[in-house]
Design an enzyme around this catalytic site. Structure first.
Site, PDB file in Angstrom:
ATOM      1  N   PHE A 142      73.210 -14.894  51.789  1.00  0.00           N
ATOM      2  CA  PHE A 142      72.711 -15.975  52.636  1.00  0.00           C
ATOM      3  C   PHE A 142      73.708 -17.120  52.546  1.00  0.00           C
ATOM      4  CE2 PHE A 142      70.557 -19.865  53.701  1.00  0.00           C
ATOM      5  CZ  PHE A 142      69.810 -19.515  54.812  1.00  0.00           C
ATOM      6  N   ASP A 227      80.586 -19.181  47.112  1.00  0.00           N
ATOM      7  CA  ASP A 227      79.494 -20.013  47.596  1.00  0.00           C
ATOM      8  C   ASP A 227      78.679 -20.469  46.389  1.00  0.00           C
ATOM      9  OD1 ASP A 227      77.073 -21.009  48.537  1.00  0.00           O
ATOM     10  OD2 ASP A 227      77.009 -19.654  50.253  1.00  0.00           O
ATOM     11  N   LYS A 256      73.382 -28.762  47.942  1.00  0.00           N
ATOM     12  CA  LYS A 256      72.124 -28.773  47.189  1.00  0.00           C
ATOM     13  C   LYS A 256      72.107 -29.819  46.074  1.00  0.00           C
ATOM     14  CE  LYS A 256      70.294 -24.273  48.490  1.00  0.00           C
ATOM     15  NZ  LYS A 256      69.138 -24.770  49.243  1.00  0.00           N
TER      16      LYS A 256
END
Length: 405
Positions: A142, A227, A256
């Site tokens: 994702f 990532d 995040k």
């Protein structure tokens, strides 16, 4: 009624107003949250919950941390936005801090974005500057929902309604070195990997696989981009998850936890050759690197370091693993993940039922897979707070069983 007036007070009424005023991409929210403090949040009806998700690994310092509140308030009183015609001390300081924590060599660089998806988009453009177009990602990956990042995200239900997406993207099974080697060749611009596949169910890649990815990309001259949007900023017990394995990427994406709740992301390049791929005018962002977000990021990084939260994340993660194992509950499998990014597998129970039961008991967890719940609590959580959840877990499972029958 003006937008600032609050004529309704109950959660049900607020949820009804939400449904009447929003595009329904998220479905119905589970709660209407009114405030937070530390690892706890309260809904508009006054009920308290232990937040074990922290905005999906975002609120690294929990809610209303005094250092972050003070930094945001101070910066808002001085300067919020200047555009990227200029820079600020906060922007420079945050970039320098990230590079230092990443042990990035001289000539490395940071491009600030507003989100993880934007960081991935920047990585895609970086990879195109190699003169190649093929991208290799993993099954279960994702990487975001914009049309570029969506092509790299593996789940067909996310991709298919928006096809055609960017071409030349190949997905290979995680952990399969032979499949990776077969997919990566002189046409490959980038291999993009999550050190822990978050949305796939909190599935860590082992060090041997990451080192093999580093080796094969070097052999063919492709970029290795990691990532670290969910795994970075101390969450796994290292500043960045790849540091557990001694792997140095060509670039990494962040977001995040970096701003502790303030929207900010980054593309970080390692070394002058990779940094030079994006030339002046080839990428940009109106709000990227704004002083408010950069001041928040710098404060988050400084506070995580001063409070020893990176080491503590590793220790508390192992504490959680041992505590869940000590329950010896046959409905639970062995906890997986790293640091304070964990999944608890379920046997014979649906994760959505367990999440609902946990909420009724005053705990917020996430159904990361049909048979697993995810925990990504604030890094400031205490062992006692984690133990409170573990102690309640058997009764939560009992409630989930009753509710599903």
């Amino acid at each position: 009624m003006s937008g600032g007036q609050e004529r309704t007070t109950s959660q049900a009424e607020w949820l009804e107003r939400y449904g009447a005023s929003h595009i329904g991409v998220f479905g119905a929210p589970g709660l209407v949250i009114s405030r937070g403090e530390g690892c706890w949040v309260w809904d508009v009806d006054g009920r308290r919950y232990l937040d074990l998700v922290s905005g999906i690994a975002v609120n690294a310092l929990g809610h209303s941390h005094p250092e972050l509140v003070a930094a945001i308030s101070k910066q808002a009183g001085e300067l919020v936005h200047v555009s990227n015609f200029f820079t600020t001390t906060a922007q420079v300081g945050a970039a320098e801090r990230i590079l230092a924590l990443a042990d990035a060599p001289a000539g490395s660089g940071v491009f600030f974005t507003n989100s993880g998806t934007e960081s991935v988009e920047a990585a895609i453009k970086l990879s195109r500057r190699t003169g190649r177009s093929r991208i290799v990602a993993l099954e279960g990956a994702f990487h975001g929902r914009s049309t570029g990042a969506l092509a790299l995200t593996h789940k067909a239900a996310y991709r298919e309604p928006f096809e055609p997406l960017i071409p030349h993207v190949v997905h290979v099974p995680p952990g399969d070195v032979a499949a990776l080697r077969a997919a990566v060749d002189e046409r490959t611009a980038m291999v993009l990997l999550e050190p822990v596949q978050g949305e796939a169910g909190v599935l860590p890649l082992d060090g041997d696989y990451l080192r093999a990815a580093r080796e094969v990309t070097r052999e063919v001259g492709a970029l290795l981009v990691l990532d670290e949007i969910q795994t970075g900023i101390g969450r796994t017990g290292a500043w960045f998850a790849h540091q557990h394995h001694g792997v140095v990427p060509d670039a990494m994406t962040l977001a995040k936890g970096l701003g502790g709740g303030v929207p900010i992301g980054a593309l970080v390049t390692f070394g002058p050759e990779t940094t030079a791929l994006l030339a002046p005018g080839q990428h940009g962002s109106t709000f990227g690197g704004n002083p408010l977000a950069c001041s928040a990021a710098l404060t988050v990084l400084d506070t995580i370091e001063s409070e020893g939260l990176v080491t503590r994340a590793g220790e508390l993660g192992e504490h959680l693993v041992a505590a869940v194992a000590a329950l010896e509950d046959p409905r639970l499998g062995p906890v997986r993940g790293l640091g304070l990014l964990r999944a608890i597998p379920l046997r014979g129970l649906a994760s959505t039922d367990v999440v609902a039961a946990a909420r009724r008991a005053g705990f917020i967890v996430n159904p990361v897979a049909p048979d697993a719940i995810r925990l990504a609590p604030p890094l400031v959580i205490t062992a006692a707070e984690l133990d409170g959840f573990v102690t309640a877990l058997p009764s939560i499972l009992d409630d989930a069983t009753r509710s599903s029958s």
